[in-house]
Design a protein around this motif. Structure first.
Motif, PDB file in Angstrom:
ATOM      1  N   PHE A 217       0.786  -1.349  -0.040  1.00 39.77           N
ATOM      2  CA  PHE A 217       0.425  -0.080   0.394  1.00 39.77           C
ATOM      3  C   PHE A 217       0.491   1.719   0.378  1.00 39.77           C
ATOM      4  O   PHE A 217       0.516   1.884  -0.349  1.00 39.77           O
ATOM      5  CB  PHE A 217      -0.987  -0.132   1.752  1.00 39.77           C
ATOM      6  CG  PHE A 217      -1.878   0.990   1.541  1.00 39.77           C
ATOM      7  CD1 PHE A 217      -3.184   1.114   0.331  1.00 39.77           C
ATOM      8  CD2 PHE A 217      -1.591   2.446   1.993  1.00 39.77           C
ATOM      9  CE1 PHE A 217      -3.436   2.363   0.699  1.00 39.77           C
ATOM     10  CE2 PHE A 217      -2.599   3.777   2.002  1.00 39.77           C
ATOM     11  CZ  PHE A 217      -4.015   3.218   1.295  1.00 39.77           C
ATOM     12  N   MET A 218       1.804   1.446   1.243  1.00 36.79           N
ATOM     13  CA  MET A 218       3.026   2.754   0.752  1.00 36.79           C
ATOM     14  C   MET A 218       4.050   2.313  -0.308  1.00 36.79           C
ATOM     15  O   MET A 218       3.983   3.850  -0.755  1.00 36.79           O
ATOM     16  CB  MET A 218       3.799   2.341   2.097  1.00 36.79           C
ATOM     17  CG  MET A 218       3.080   2.349   3.398  1.00 36.79           C
ATOM     18  SD  MET A 218       4.811   2.155   4.735  1.00 36.79           S
ATOM     19  CE  MET A 218       5.341   3.570   4.907  1.00 36.79           C
ATOM     20  N   ALA A 219       4.347   1.410  -1.133  1.00 38.29           N
ATOM     21  CA  ALA A 219       4.159   1.547  -2.251  1.00 38.29           C
ATOM     22  C   ALA A 219       3.412   2.333  -3.508  1.00 38.29           C
ATOM     23  O   ALA A 219       4.008   2.951  -3.952  1.00 38.29           O
ATOM     24  CB  ALA A 219       5.391   0.124  -3.011  1.00 38.29           C
TER      25      ALA A 219
ATOM     26  N   ILE B 111      -8.149   7.281  -5.306  1.00 32.75           N
ATOM     27  CA  ILE B 111      -7.188   5.837  -5.758  1.00 32.75           C
ATOM     28  C   ILE B 111      -7.309   4.752  -4.224  1.00 32.75           C
ATOM     29  O   ILE B 111      -7.349   3.765  -4.232  1.00 32.75           O
ATOM     30  CB  ILE B 111      -6.135   6.083  -6.652  1.00 32.75           C
ATOM     31  CG1 ILE B 111      -6.576   6.630  -8.313  1.00 32.75           C
ATOM     32  CG2 ILE B 111      -5.495   4.697  -7.111  1.00 32.75           C
ATOM     33  CD1 ILE B 111      -5.688   6.613  -8.870  1.00 32.75           C
ATOM     34  N   LEU B 112      -6.283   5.719  -3.567  1.00 37.55           N
ATOM     35  CA  LEU B 112      -6.670   4.850  -1.869  1.00 37.55           C
ATOM     36  C   LEU B 112      -6.924   4.632  -1.609  1.00 37.55           C
ATOM     37  O   LEU B 112      -7.633   3.238  -0.870  1.00 37.55           O
ATOM     38  CB  LEU B 112      -5.330   6.329  -1.505  1.00 37.55           C
ATOM     39  CG  LEU B 112      -3.500   6.572  -2.152  1.00 37.55           C
ATOM     40  CD1 LEU B 112      -3.239   7.393  -1.565  1.00 37.55           C
ATOM     41  CD2 LEU B 112      -2.909   4.942  -2.065  1.00 37.55           C
ATOM     42  N   ASP B 113      -8.137   5.309  -1.855  1.00 38.65           N
ATOM     43  CA  ASP B 113      -9.321   4.404  -1.017  1.00 38.65           C
ATOM     44  C   ASP B 113     -10.149   3.467  -0.906  1.00 38.65           C
ATOM     45  O   ASP B 113     -10.723   2.677  -1.168  1.00 38.65           O
ATOM     46  CB  ASP B 113     -10.351   6.263  -0.981  1.00 38.65           C
ATOM     47  CG  ASP B 113     -10.013   7.111   0.274  1.00 38.65           C
ATOM     48  OD1 ASP B 113      -9.416   7.002   1.459  1.00 38.65           O
ATOM     49  OD2 ASP B 113     -10.477   8.227   0.082  1.00 38.65           O
ATOM     50  N   ILE B 114     -10.244   3.977  -2.644  1.00 38.88           N
ATOM     51  CA  ILE B 114     -10.813   2.534  -3.802  1.00 38.88           C
ATOM     52  C   ILE B 114      -9.792   0.966  -3.034  1.00 38.88           C
ATOM     53  O   ILE B 114     -10.687  -0.094  -2.798  1.00 38.88           O
ATOM     54  CB  ILE B 114     -10.852   2.534  -5.316  1.00 38.88           C
ATOM     55  CG1 ILE B 114     -11.735   4.139  -5.401  1.00 38.88           C
ATOM     56  CG2 ILE B 114     -10.855   1.126  -5.807  1.00 38.88           C
ATOM     57  CD1 ILE B 114     -11.823   4.719  -6.796  1.00 38.88           C
ATOM     58  N   ASP B 115      -9.035   0.844  -2.543  1.00 37.87           N
ATOM     59  CA  ASP B 115      -8.357   0.604  -2.033  1.00 37.87           C
ATOM     60  C   ASP B 115      -8.146  -0.482  -1.183  1.00 37.87           C
ATOM     61  O   ASP B 115      -8.140  -1.855  -0.700  1.00 37.87           O
ATOM     62  CB  ASP B 115      -6.420   0.794  -3.033  1.00 37.87           C
ATOM     63  CG  ASP B 115      -5.085  -0.430  -2.496  1.00 37.87           C
ATOM     64  OD1 ASP B 115      -5.304  -1.096  -1.196  1.00 37.87           O
ATOM     65  OD2 ASP B 115      -4.682  -1.117  -3.343  1.00 37.87           O
ATOM     66  N   ILE B 116      -8.341   0.955  -0.031  1.00 39.39           N
ATOM     67  CA  ILE B 116      -8.881   0.565   1.258  1.00 39.39           C
ATOM     68  C   ILE B 116     -10.393  -0.581   0.774  1.00 39.39           C
ATOM     69  O   ILE B 116     -10.416  -1.640   2.106  1.00 39.39           O
ATOM     70  CB  ILE B 116      -8.685   1.332   2.307  1.00 39.39           C
ATOM     71  CG1 ILE B 116      -7.448   2.284   2.022  1.00 39.39           C
ATOM     72  CG2 ILE B 116      -9.124   1.100   3.516  1.00 39.39           C
ATOM     73  CD1 ILE B 116      -7.229   3.848   2.857  1.00 39.39           C
ATOM     74  N   SER B 117     -10.610  -0.327   0.719  1.00 39.31           N
ATOM     75  CA  SER B 117     -12.299  -0.337   0.204  1.00 39.31           C
ATOM     76  C   SER B 117     -12.445  -1.751  -0.223  1.00 39.31           C
ATOM     77  O   SER B 117     -12.632  -2.573   0.439  1.00 39.31           O
ATOM     78  CB  SER B 117     -13.277   0.303   0.005  1.00 39.31           C
ATOM     79  OG  SER B 117     -12.957   2.145   0.028  1.00 39.31           O
ATOM     80  N   SER B 118     -11.073  -1.617  -0.830  1.00 35.27           N
ATOM     81  CA  SER B 118     -11.547  -3.302  -1.594  1.00 35.27           C
ATOM     82  C   SER B 118     -10.606  -4.284  -0.502  1.00 35.27           C
ATOM     83  O   SER B 118     -11.496  -5.040  -0.392  1.00 35.27           O
ATOM     84  CB  SER B 118     -10.644  -3.060  -3.068  1.00 35.27           C
ATOM     85  OG  SER B 118     -10.555  -4.296  -3.531  1.00 35.27           O
ATOM     86  N   TYR B 119      -9.690  -3.693  -0.062  1.00 36.20           N
ATOM     87  CA  TYR B 119      -8.982  -4.761   0.882  1.00 36.20           C
ATOM     88  C   TYR B 119      -9.955  -4.839   1.394  1.00 36.20           C
ATOM     89  O   TYR B 119      -9.842  -6.350   1.987  1.00 36.20           O
ATOM     90  CB  TYR B 119      -7.449  -3.712   1.210  1.00 36.20           C
ATOM     91  CG  TYR B 119      -6.988  -4.475   2.116  1.00 36.20           C
ATOM     92  CD1 TYR B 119      -6.192  -5.572   2.192  1.00 36.20           C
ATOM     93  CD2 TYR B 119      -7.364  -4.125   3.729  1.00 36.20           C
ATOM     94  CE1 TYR B 119      -5.516  -6.291   3.343  1.00 36.20           C
ATOM     95  CE2 TYR B 119      -6.644  -4.657   4.669  1.00 36.20           C
ATOM     96  CZ  TYR B 119      -6.237  -5.671   4.676  1.00 36.20           C
ATOM     97  OH  TYR B 119      -5.594  -6.285   6.311  1.00 36.20           O
TER      98      TYR B 119
END
Length: 245
Positions: free
Chosen positions: A107-109, A127-135
Motif C-alpha cells: 500500500f505504501m509503495a 484511488i487509495l480509498d478505493i484500494d482500502i475499500s477493496s482490501y
C-alpha cells in the motif's frame, strides 16, 4: 506469538475439562470421534457451500493471525514518512523515486508511486480509498467464514445428537450398544456449542479487530500521503501521524 490467545484457548478448554472431572466424569467420555466428525465435517461443508473455495481457503489461512498477528509497524512507518516528507519538501516529489525499491509494504509503495508520477492529490486519495475499500471488503468476507461456522456448528451438533438417538432407537434390543449411542448424542451437542463459542466466534471477532486495525493504518497512510502530495509542512504531517496513533 500472541500468548494471550494461546492462554485464552487453553483456559477455556481447561474450564470444560476441570468441570467434567469435578463432576466425577472422565475426560475420555468427551472423546467421541463420530460426534467430532459430524460437527467439524458438517460445519466445514456448510461454510464451504456458503462462501466458495477461494474465500474459504483465504479465511482458513487468516486463522494464523489469531496466534501470530501481523506486526504493528506504525512507529517505523511514521519515521519513514517523516523522512520522505522532509525530502519531498526540500527536493520535490520526484526525489522519492529512489526509495520505491526499498518499500516492502504494497500500500505504501502504491501511494509513493502515485506521488512520484505527479498524481493530483485529490485523485490520489480517491484511488487509495478505493484500494482500502477493496482490501477491507475482501478481508472481512474471508473472516466471515468463522462467524458462519459459529452459527452452523451448534445446529449441526443438534443434528449429531439426533443421529445418536436414532442409533440408540435402532439398538434398543441390544443394551450393550445403547451407551455409545447416547454418548455420541450428548457429546455432539457439546462439540457444536463448544467449538462455536470457544473457537469459531472468538476467531471471527479477533480477525475483525485485526482487519479494522489494518484499515485504520491504511486510512492514516492515505491521509498523510495526500498531505505530502499537496505540499503540507512536515510539522503538519507529524501532527497527523500523532493524531492517528
Amino acid at each position: 506469538m500472541d500468548w494471550a490467545s494461546v492462554a485464552g484457548l487453553a483456559l477455556a478448554l481447561a474450564g470444560i475439562l476441570s468441570g467434567q472431572l469435578l463432576e466425577g466424569g472422565h475426560v475420555a467420555s468427551l472423546l467421541q470421534p463420530a460426534a467430532g466428525a459430524v460437527v467439524l465435517v458438517g460445519t466445514c461443508g456448510a461454510v464451504l457451500l456458503q462462501s466458495g473455495m477461494t474465500v474459504f481457503m483465504r479465511g482458513v489461512r487468516m486463522a494464523r493471525w489469531v496466534f501470530s498477528p501481523p506486526k504493528d509497524n506504525s512507529a517505523t512507518d511514521s519515521m519513514e514518512i517523516m523522512a520522505w516528507s522532509a525530502t519531498a519538501r526540500r527536493e520535490g516529489l520526484l526525489s522519492l523515486e529512489r526509495t520505491l525499491s526499498s518499500v516492502q509494504d504494497p500500500f505504501m509503495a502504491t501511494a509513493l508511486r502515485l506521488m512520484v508520477d505527479g498524481m493530483d492529490p485529490v485523485k490520489m486519495r480517491e484511488i487509495l480509498d478505493i484500494d482500502i475499500s477493496s482490501y477491507e471488503r475482501g478481508e472481512r468476507q474471508a473472516a466471515k467464514i468463522w462467524e458462519a461456522a459459529g452459527g452452523y456448528a451448534p445446529t449441526i451438533g443438534i443434528l449429531g445428537a439426533v443421529l445418536g438417538l436414532i442409533h440408540v432407537m435402532e439398538n434398543l434390543a441390544d443394551p450393550a450398544k445403547l451407551g455409545s449411542g447416547i454418548a455420541v448424542a450428548f457429546v455432539a451437542t457439546i462439540y457444536g456449542v463448544g467449538f462455536a463459542n470457544l473457537v469459531f466466534l472468538p476467531i471471527a471477532n479477533k480477525l475483525k479487530t485485526l482487519i479494522s486495525r489494518e484499515v485504520a493504518r491504511r486510512e492514516m497512510l492515505a491521509e498523510v500521503f495526500s498531505g505530502i502530495a499537496s505540499g503540507d509542512n512536515p510539522r503538519v504531517i507529524q501532527e497527523r501521524l500523532a493524531a492517528y496513533r
